[in-house]
Design a protein around this motif. Structure first.
Motif, short mmCIF file in Angstrom:
data_model
loop_
_atom_site.label_atom_id
_atom_site.label_comp_id
_atom_site.label_asym_id
_atom_site.label_seq_id
_atom_site.Cartn_x
_atom_site.Cartn_y
_atom_site.Cartn_z
N ILE A 138 0.84 -1.20 0.00
CA ILE A 138 0.00 0.00 0.00
C ILE A 138 0.87 1.25 0.00
CG2 ILE A 138 -1.64 1.32 1.41
CD1 ILE A 138 -2.95 -1.37 2.12
N VAL A 139 1.94 1.26 0.77
CA VAL A 139 2.82 2.43 0.81
C VAL A 139 3.49 2.64 -0.55
CG1 VAL A 139 4.98 3.31 1.81
CG2 VAL A 139 3.19 2.40 3.28
N LEU A 140 3.94 1.58 -1.18
CA LEU A 140 4.59 1.72 -2.49
C LEU A 140 3.60 2.20 -3.55
CD1 LEU A 140 6.98 -1.37 -2.59
CD2 LEU A 140 7.57 1.04 -2.27
N GLN A 141 2.38 1.71 -3.51
CA GLN A 141 1.38 2.17 -4.47
C GLN A 141 1.05 3.65 -4.27
OE1 GLN A 141 -0.39 0.74 -7.15
NE2 GLN A 141 1.31 -0.68 -6.99
N ARG A 142 1.08 4.10 -3.04
CA ARG A 142 0.79 5.51 -2.75
C ARG A 142 1.90 6.42 -3.26
NH1 ARG A 142 0.80 7.09 3.30
NH2 ARG A 142 2.98 7.44 2.89
N ILE A 143 3.13 5.94 -3.23
CA ILE A 143 4.27 6.77 -3.59
C ILE A 143 4.48 6.85 -5.09
CG2 ILE A 143 6.79 6.92 -3.42
CD1 ILE A 143 6.54 5.71 -0.63
N VAL A 144 4.33 5.75 -5.79
CA VAL A 144 4.73 5.65 -7.19
C VAL A 144 3.63 6.18 -8.12
CG1 VAL A 144 5.41 4.05 -9.01
CG2 VAL A 144 6.19 3.67 -6.69
N GLY A 145 3.98 7.15 -8.93
CA GLY A 145 3.13 7.60 -10.03
C GLY A 145 1.89 8.40 -9.66
N VAL A 146 1.84 8.97 -8.48
CA VAL A 146 0.67 9.77 -8.08
C VAL A 146 0.92 11.21 -8.51
CG1 VAL A 146 -0.72 10.56 -6.14
CG2 VAL A 146 0.19 8.25 -6.15
N PRO A 147 -0.03 11.82 -9.26
CA PRO A 147 0.14 13.23 -9.64
C PRO A 147 0.21 14.14 -8.41
CG PRO A 147 -1.68 12.20 -10.85
CD PRO A 147 -1.22 11.22 -9.81
N LYS A 148 0.90 15.25 -8.55
CA LYS A 148 1.11 16.16 -7.42
C LYS A 148 -0.21 16.69 -6.86
CE LYS A 148 5.79 17.55 -7.91
NZ LYS A 148 6.45 16.72 -6.95
N ASP A 149 -1.17 16.96 -7.71
CA ASP A 149 -2.44 17.52 -7.24
C ASP A 149 -3.30 16.50 -6.52
OD1 ASP A 149 -2.79 16.16 -9.65
OD2 ASP A 149 -4.58 17.32 -10.18
N MET A 150 -2.92 15.25 -6.60
CA MET A 150 -3.70 14.18 -5.98
C MET A 150 -2.99 13.55 -4.77
SD MET A 150 -5.55 11.19 -8.12
CE MET A 150 -5.02 9.74 -7.29
N LYS A 151 -1.84 14.09 -4.37
CA LYS A 151 -1.05 13.50 -3.28
C LYS A 151 -1.83 13.42 -1.97
CE LYS A 151 3.28 13.03 -4.92
NZ LYS A 151 4.00 11.80 -4.93
N ALA A 152 -2.53 14.48 -1.58
CA ALA A 152 -3.26 14.49 -0.30
C ALA A 152 -4.39 13.47 -0.33
CB ALA A 152 -3.81 15.89 -0.01
N PHE A 153 -5.12 13.42 -1.43
CA PHE A 153 -6.20 12.44 -1.55
C PHE A 153 -5.65 11.02 -1.51
CE2 PHE A 153 -9.14 9.72 -3.86
CZ PHE A 153 -10.32 10.02 -3.21
N ALA A 154 -4.54 10.79 -2.21
CA ALA A 154 -3.93 9.46 -2.24
C ALA A 154 -3.46 9.04 -0.85
CB ALA A 154 -2.77 9.42 -3.24
N LYS A 155 -2.93 10.01 -0.09
CA LYS A 155 -2.47 9.69 1.27
C LYS A 155 -3.66 9.29 2.14
CE LYS A 155 0.00 11.51 5.21
NZ LYS A 155 0.62 12.66 5.85
N ASN A 156 -4.75 10.06 2.09
CA ASN A 156 -5.94 9.72 2.88
C ASN A 156 -6.54 8.38 2.45
OD1 ASN A 156 -5.76 12.04 4.39
ND2 ASN A 156 -7.13 13.20 3.06
N PHE A 157 -6.61 8.16 1.14
CA PHE A 157 -7.15 6.91 0.61
C PHE A 157 -6.29 5.73 1.04
CE2 PHE A 157 -7.85 3.90 -2.97
CZ PHE A 157 -9.19 3.63 -2.71
N SER A 158 -4.97 5.93 1.03
CA SER A 158 -4.05 4.86 1.44
C SER A 158 -4.19 4.55 2.92
CB SER A 158 -2.61 5.25 1.13
OG SER A 158 -2.44 5.41 -0.25
#
Length: 143
Positions: free
Chosen positions: A100-120
């Motif tokens: 889950i941590v690797l999926q959150r880090i790799v290839g996430v657009p900058k504008d979606m980082k906060a959403f990806a962190k919460n979703f992760s």
């Protein structure tokens, strides 16, 4: 080591099976959802609702296995009987957390980082629930 008939050692593996099913299905669900969100960030609400629907459906079998395990729960004769099932559950927890941590880090657009962190973080909590229950169940089996 059968999963039926009250075999004490087998009951601990019922909890491992429940944890394995929960972890692998939830991790794959998370991966598919994150990939869909990375491709089309504007559909993230729809993808997130689909994630929770699949999550709820995928937890049915592990919950049934947990209930079965608790209904047939007995203490083991020696704690060594719980070493391998406990180790397997800990390995599953480590695998899920790393994935889950690797999926959150790799290839996430900058504008979606906060959403990806919460979703992760949500995915991490929901994925770890059944393995934590399995560890607690094995703890109750200690003589």
């Amino acid at each position: 080591m059968a999963f039926y008939g009250g075999d004490k050692m087998g009951i601990s593996y019922v909890f491992v099976l429940a944890a394995a099913i929960a972890v692998f299905v939830n991790v794959m669900n998370y991966k598919v959802s994150m990939d869909a969100m990375k491709e089309l960030p504007e559909n993230k609400e729809k993808v997130q609702s689909r994630f929770f629907l699949i999550l709820a459906l995928s937890e049915i079998i592990p919950i049934i296995l947990i209930v079965y395990g608790f209904s047939n729960l007995e203490t083991v004769s020696a704690m060594e009987e719980l070493y391998m099932p406990g180790l397997l559950v800990i390995v599953l927890i480590g695998f899920a957390a790393l994935f889950i941590v690797l999926q959150r880090i790799v290839g996430v657009p900058k504008d979606m980082k906060a959403f990806a962190k919460n979703f992760s973080n949500i995915a991490m909590a929901t994925t770890m629930s059944i393995p934590i229950i399995a560890i607690i169940a094995m703890y109750t089996m200690i003589p």
